[in-house]
Structures are given as C-alpha cells and as structure tokens.
Design a protein around this motif. Structure first.
Motif, PDB file in Angstrom:
ATOM      1  N   ALA A 244      23.930 -73.202  51.305  1.00 52.84           N
ATOM      2  CA  ALA A 244      24.399 -72.213  50.459  1.00 52.84           C
ATOM      3  C   ALA A 244      24.119 -71.884  48.858  1.00 52.84           C
ATOM      4  CB  ALA A 244      24.592 -70.267  51.478  1.00 52.84           C
ATOM      5  N   PRO A 245      25.635 -72.308  48.812  1.00 51.65           N
ATOM      6  CA  PRO A 245      25.529 -71.649  46.363  1.00 51.65           C
ATOM      7  C   PRO A 245      24.250 -72.460  46.474  1.00 51.65           C
ATOM      8  CG  PRO A 245      27.389 -72.123  47.972  1.00 51.65           C
ATOM      9  CD  PRO A 245      26.459 -72.933  49.106  1.00 51.65           C
ATOM     10  N   ILE A 246      23.336 -73.358  46.435  1.00 44.75           N
ATOM     11  CA  ILE A 246      22.358 -74.370  46.083  1.00 44.75           C
ATOM     12  C   ILE A 246      21.145 -73.025  46.403  1.00 44.75           C
ATOM     13  CG2 ILE A 246      20.377 -75.857  45.672  1.00 44.75           C
ATOM     14  CD1 ILE A 246      23.206 -77.040  44.328  1.00 44.75           C
ATOM     15  N   LEU A 247      21.367 -72.866  47.469  1.00 45.82           N
ATOM     16  CA  LEU A 247      20.062 -71.567  47.941  1.00 45.82           C
ATOM     17  C   LEU A 247      20.267 -70.687  47.027  1.00 45.82           C
ATOM     18  CD1 LEU A 247      20.035 -72.197  51.318  1.00 45.82           C
ATOM     19  CD2 LEU A 247      18.179 -72.509  49.958  1.00 45.82           C
ATOM     20  N   ASN A 248      21.329 -69.874  46.909  1.00 47.56           N
ATOM     21  CA  ASN A 248      21.977 -68.770  46.057  1.00 47.56           C
ATOM     22  C   ASN A 248      21.234 -68.854  45.264  1.00 47.56           C
ATOM     23  OD1 ASN A 248      22.290 -67.470  48.198  1.00 47.56           O
ATOM     24  ND2 ASN A 248      24.372 -67.319  48.498  1.00 47.56           N
ATOM     25  N   ALA A 249      21.859 -69.734  44.263  1.00 50.03           N
ATOM     26  CA  ALA A 249      21.285 -70.187  42.806  1.00 50.03           C
ATOM     27  C   ALA A 249      19.803 -69.878  42.093  1.00 50.03           C
ATOM     28  CB  ALA A 249      22.365 -71.415  42.220  1.00 50.03           C
TER      29      ALA A 249
ATOM     30  N   MET B 146       9.719 -66.384  61.020  1.00 44.91           N
ATOM     31  CA  MET B 146      10.919 -67.293  60.495  1.00 44.91           C
ATOM     32  C   MET B 146      11.393 -65.339  59.514  1.00 44.91           C
ATOM     33  SD  MET B 146      11.803 -70.184  57.514  1.00 44.91           S
ATOM     34  CE  MET B 146      10.682 -71.394  58.935  1.00 44.91           C
ATOM     35  N   ASP B 147      13.301 -65.259  59.790  1.00 44.90           N
ATOM     36  CA  ASP B 147      13.842 -64.205  59.399  1.00 44.90           C
ATOM     37  C   ASP B 147      14.122 -65.010  57.343  1.00 44.90           C
ATOM     38  OD1 ASP B 147      13.989 -62.673  61.569  1.00 44.90           O
ATOM     39  OD2 ASP B 147      15.563 -63.665  61.865  1.00 44.90           O
ATOM     40  N   LYS B 148      13.655 -63.887  57.152  1.00 39.18           N
ATOM     41  CA  LYS B 148      13.945 -64.130  55.387  1.00 39.18           C
ATOM     42  C   LYS B 148      14.614 -62.902  54.496  1.00 39.18           C
ATOM     43  CE  LYS B 148       9.598 -67.102  55.003  1.00 39.18           C
ATOM     44  NZ  LYS B 148       8.231 -67.303  54.539  1.00 39.18           N
ATOM     45  N   LYS B 149      15.182 -63.495  53.921  1.00 40.15           N
ATOM     46  CA  LYS B 149      16.414 -62.193  53.408  1.00 40.15           C
ATOM     47  C   LYS B 149      16.052 -62.768  51.838  1.00 40.15           C
ATOM     48  CE  LYS B 149      20.332 -63.305  53.838  1.00 40.15           C
ATOM     49  NZ  LYS B 149      21.373 -63.901  54.384  1.00 40.15           N
ATOM     50  N   VAL B 150      15.910 -61.625  50.729  1.00 37.69           N
ATOM     51  CA  VAL B 150      15.858 -61.624  49.992  1.00 37.69           C
ATOM     52  C   VAL B 150      17.139 -61.051  49.072  1.00 37.69           C
ATOM     53  CG1 VAL B 150      14.678 -60.571  47.679  1.00 37.69           C
ATOM     54  CG2 VAL B 150      13.603 -60.859  49.448  1.00 37.69           C
ATOM     55  N   LEU B 151      17.916 -61.906  48.688  1.00 40.99           N
ATOM     56  CA  LEU B 151      19.196 -61.763  48.197  1.00 40.99           C
ATOM     57  C   LEU B 151      19.261 -60.976  46.656  1.00 40.99           C
ATOM     58  CD1 LEU B 151      20.284 -65.433  48.488  1.00 40.99           C
ATOM     59  CD2 LEU B 151      20.224 -64.028  50.030  1.00 40.99           C
ATOM     60  N   ASN B 152      18.406 -60.618  46.274  1.00 47.74           N
ATOM     61  CA  ASN B 152      18.503 -59.891  45.078  1.00 47.74           C
ATOM     62  C   ASN B 152      16.912 -58.998  44.904  1.00 47.74           C
ATOM     63  OD1 ASN B 152      21.423 -60.006  43.361  1.00 47.74           O
ATOM     64  ND2 ASN B 152      20.600 -62.583  43.386  1.00 47.74           N
ATOM     65  N   HIS B 153      17.193 -57.793  44.803  1.00 46.10           N
ATOM     66  CA  HIS B 153      15.909 -57.381  44.300  1.00 46.10           C
ATOM     67  C   HIS B 153      15.632 -56.993  43.545  1.00 46.10           C
ATOM     68  CE1 HIS B 153      12.609 -54.853  46.201  1.00 46.10           C
ATOM     69  NE2 HIS B 153      12.650 -53.656  45.194  1.00 46.10           N
ATOM     70  N   ASP B 154      14.216 -56.877  42.540  1.00 47.50           N
ATOM     71  CA  ASP B 154      13.572 -56.780  41.132  1.00 47.50           C
ATOM     72  C   ASP B 154      12.388 -56.104  41.230  1.00 47.50           C
ATOM     73  OD1 ASP B 154      15.098 -57.092  38.945  1.00 47.50           O
ATOM     74  OD2 ASP B 154      12.886 -57.275  38.381  1.00 47.50           O
ATOM     75  N   PRO B 155      11.742 -55.053  40.601  1.00 47.27           N
ATOM     76  CA  PRO B 155      10.677 -54.379  40.668  1.00 47.27           C
ATOM     77  C   PRO B 155      10.032 -55.722  39.998  1.00 47.27           C
ATOM     78  CG  PRO B 155      12.653 -53.267  39.425  1.00 47.27           C
ATOM     79  CD  PRO B 155      13.444 -54.059  40.428  1.00 47.27           C
ATOM     80  N   THR B 156      10.104 -56.543  39.616  1.00 45.46           N
ATOM     81  CA  THR B 156       9.798 -57.221  39.201  1.00 45.46           C
ATOM     82  C   THR B 156       9.206 -58.341  39.720  1.00 45.46           C
ATOM     83  OG1 THR B 156      10.966 -58.347  37.175  1.00 45.46           O
ATOM     84  CG2 THR B 156      10.021 -56.491  36.392  1.00 45.46           C
ATOM     85  N   HIS B 157       9.980 -58.490  40.721  1.00 44.85           N
ATOM     86  CA  HIS B 157       9.880 -59.951  41.381  1.00 44.85           C
ATOM     87  C   HIS B 157       8.511 -59.363  42.746  1.00 44.85           C
ATOM     88  CE1 HIS B 157      11.135 -62.769  43.932  1.00 44.85           C
ATOM     89  NE2 HIS B 157      11.350 -62.329  44.948  1.00 44.85           N
TER      90      HIS B 157
END
Length: 483
Positions: free
Chosen positions: A215-220, A1-12
C-alpha cells in the motif's frame, strides 16, 4: 475490478495508466488474488525444496569433487545460512522499493545463479553459489507473507496464509523425495538442473501474474501521478514522505536504505537479547526446524543402512512428515472457527494468547512423534513403522510454526517485521548447524539414543505455549517491545 482514486485533482486525467497505481489490492477479484497467492506460494516451495534437494546428491558431489561427506553436507548448511541472512537485508529493501521489484530481481538472481551450482567445476564454486542462491531465494520466505496479508482483510487472511505457510515446510520434505529419484537414475547435477527449470517457470509466473501490492508504494505512485499531472516534480525523498509510517522501519526509510538495513539487523538482535518470551518461542520453533534438517542426514542412516533402501526409497521415507504437515494444514478451518468464537467472546478482539492453543497441540505432537520414531528405528522393526511415527512430528511442526508466527506478529505488532526476521534468522541458523553434527551424533549415540535425545529437548520446551497462555498478558505489559 474496483478502482479507488486516492487523490482527486481537476487536472488529473482518468486514464488507465493513472488509475493503475490507485487499485486497492484487496479489491481485486478473488480468482486474481488466489492466482497471486499460488504463484508466490509455489515460488516459496521451490526455494524451500532447493534447500534440501542436495540431501541425497551429497554422495555424487563427494565422488566427483573428491571431498569427504562432511564437506558435501555444507551444500545444505550454506544454503540455509543464506536463508538466515537474506531476510535481514531484503526485508528493508522491500519496504523501500516495494514487493514486486524485490520478487523479480531476487528470483531472477536465484534462477541465474543456480547455473554455476549445476555446472560447478569444483567444490569451492559449488558451495559459494549454494550460499548465494540461498540468500537470493530468501525473499520468498521473508517478504511473501506480507503480500498475502496485503491481498486479504484480517477476517479472510487465515486460509490463504495457511496455504502459503505450507511451502516452507513441504518444500524441505519434497526436496529429498525428488532428489532420491533423480540421483538413483541420473547424474547428481540433474538435481540442480531441476532447480533451474523450476525457477525459470516461477520467474515467468512472477513477472506475469504478481503485481505490486504494498500500500505505501501504491500510494506514493498515485501521489506522484497526481502531482505530475499538476506540474509538480517529486523527488524520491518527497515520495517516501507520503508513505505510511506504521513501523519503525518505514520511519527510517526516509533517511536511507542503509539506515533501514542497520535497524533491520539491530532490532531483531535486541528483541532476542532483551525479551525472554520472544527468545524462548524462537528457540522452540528453531529447534523443531533444526530437527527437520537434521533428518536429511539421519534418514539415510535409518533406511539405507538399517533397512537396505536405495536412494529413491529413502526419499519416499519423508512422506510421513509430509503427510503430517498436510494434515496439520487441513485443520485450519477448525482453528478459524475457534478464533471466531474467541473474537465474539472478547468483543471482536482475539487475544494473542489464543493463538497459542494450536501451539499446545504442536507441543504434544512433536515429542510424541520423535519418541515414536526413536523406538521404531531398530532394523528388526518393519520399515513402515518409522514412517508412520513421523506423521505426528510433521503435523506438530506445522502447529508450532503457525502458533509462534501468529503470536509473535500480534504480540510485537509495532516491530512485527523485526520479530519475524529474528524468528526466521534463528530457524535458518539452526537448520544450517543441525545438518553438520547429525552424522557424528548418530554414530556416537545410535539412532534410538540420538532421536530420543532430540525428543527430550522438545519435551523440555513443550510447556512453553501452556505457560505463556497464562502469564503472557503480564509479560506483554512488562515488555518494552510488545503492543
């Protein structure tokens, strides 16, 4: 399953719990998407079926509770009234909290509150909970279409959407068919025991197989996960501010659910009052659905009184409408190719008026089916004739709905949710009202006269898709609501 990280952070930390909310629903495997579509479609079918299951249980209700038939008919009308009111409240809640919580809670209540219907000690309790269960079940006739569009791109959504939209039409036809067999052999309460059993199975399937797709809920949630890892605490209002602001309802969500519900009730009413094109198309589709619900009172007159059918045989009389609906749905591949051709001819864009072509077919089929039905209801005419005559009506009804549904969504895209809420509320209101006067109208005018009158009304409205196909662009430019 493809997974897309919406925001990247080094602490994530890239673990399963963090990326779960970052999944794009359209990247799910095809089999998983169709499992979700089948689950929400059968759940919708169950609710729609429950609306008409009581059609052939009314005699048992009248006898046990010592009420007149006009009172027992309210079991259909009040359920339909709940379906009309529910989308105006549940729609905004789904935009604010997401689709999955609304599905689980509303269907859980639909299941739980079906028990007082099945075990009602008096007519008051029975009718009150019929209305409440209609209200709770309306989520799958108002929100579920959004889940289908969440899962598929615009170029691939036509077939799954056609599969889903079959539920609201096949359900009311399936209801009296099942109800006829049940009430012929068992106590009327088994009609509602079936609803309890079926809704329980559907509730389990929803919990197990239907994830959040909005999508808005997933993004939030993804943003909250990222910021939590960074040590930032988010409030709900801050989470909401990260949602997409593509509709008026989403803008109002930041100010609270009550404001969103107010707009959800006010905007559809404003659309109907000030946009004649939306009003006439909603009236057209609502009249067609109203006639379907009127048939639940009329078929016993035609087949039981006219041909001596018992309850289960009367229920089988609805097969003609059901066959018509299935045939209508089966034409979807042709319409897909038609829209692809139109898209190529218009630089990749399908004009909204092209969606009315299927409505033109429906505008012809519905009155043809009703006029044919009217003149085959004589007792001396073989019973198969009215069943066959109802096939064009069933197919035409699907075409009318498919046309108005897609045209309203594409034309009033900025307020598409409100456009569909207005259509759904009017359709359910017609369904509730038509059930009430059917018996008296047919007693006064006869089966031929009353059915021909309805056919005449649909004939008057049949030119609408032809007219709007020509003047639709001009009306859209003049409208304050259209895109």
């Amino acid at each position: 399953m493809d997974k897309k990280v919406l925001n990247h952070d080094p602490t994530h930390h890239d673990n399963d719990s963090d990326v779960e909310h970052n999944e794009d629903p359209q990247c799910l495997p095809v089999w998983r998407k169709w499992m979700i579509v089948v689950t929400i479609s059968t759940s919708s079918l169950c609710v729609a079926c429950a609306s008409s299951l009581s059609a052939l249980a009314e005699v048992g209700v009248s006898v046990e509770f010592h009420v007149e038939h006009t009172v027992s008919v309210l079991s259909i009308s009040l359920f339909a009234a709940g379906l009309a009111l529910g989308p105006l409240i549940i729609g905004p809640l789904s935009e604010f909290y997401g689709r999955r919580p609304i599905y689980c809670i509303s269907y859980g209540l639909f299941f739980a509150l079906s028990w007082p219907v099945a075990f009602a000690p008096n007519i008051g309790i029975f009718l009150m909970f019929r209305f409440i269960t209609g209200f709770c079940g309306s989520a799958f006739l108002s929100v579920a279409g959004g889940s289908v569009s969440d899962l598929f791109s615009d170029s691939r959504v036509a077939n799954p959407m056609a599969f889903y939209t079959g539920g609201p039409f096949l359900g009311p036809v399936l209801g009296p068919l099942l109800s006829g067999f049940i009430n012929q052999h068992l106590n009327w309460r088994w009609t509602y025991y079936l609803v309890i059993i079926w809704s329980f199975v559907q509730l389990l399937a929803i919990i197990l197989f239907v994830p959040e797709t909005y999508a808005p809920i997933l993004n939030a949630k993804a943003q909250r996960s990222v910021n939590s890892a960074a040590g930032s605490l988010y409030t709900r209002s801050q989470m909401v501010s990260h949602r997409c602001h593509h509709t008026e309802l989403m803008e109002s969500a930041k100010k609270g659910v009550l404001k969103a519900i107010f707009i959800s009730c006010y905007t559809p009413l404003k659309l109907l009052l000030f946009d004649r094109m939306a009003l006439l198309l909603d009236l057209w589709s609502s009249l067609t659905v109203g006639i379907l619900y009127l048939a639940f009172q009329v078929y016993p007159i035609i087949f039981q009184e006219g041909h001596g059918f018992n309850l289960q045989e009367t229920g089988l009389g609805f097969l003609g409408i059901g066959v018509g609906i299935v045939l209508g749905i089966s034409t979807q591949p042709y319409w897909n190719r038609f829209y692809e051709k139109i898209s190529r001819e218009n630089g990749g864009v399908v004009p909204p008026e092209a969606r009315l072509r299927i409505g033109q077919v429906g505008g012809i089929c519905v009155p043809v089916g009703l006029f044919s039905l009217a003149f085959t209801t004589y007792p001396r005419v073989h019973w198969i004739a009215p069943i066959v005559a109802s096939i064009p009506f069933g197919g035409g009804m699907y075409f009318v709905f498919a046309s108005t549904f897609t045209y309203l969504v594409t034309t009033y895209r900025p307020i598409a949710a409100s456009a569909m809420a207005a259509n759904g509320a009017m359709r359910s209101t017609f369904a509730a009202v038509f059930s009430l006067f059917a018996a008296k109208m047919y007693a006064k005018l006869g089966t031929v006269g009353a059915t021909a009158l309805l056919a005449g009304l649909t004939t008057v409205l049949a030119p609408l898709p032809f007219i709007f196909a020509h003047i639709g662009p001009r009306l859209r430019r003049q409208s304050r609501f259209a895109a």
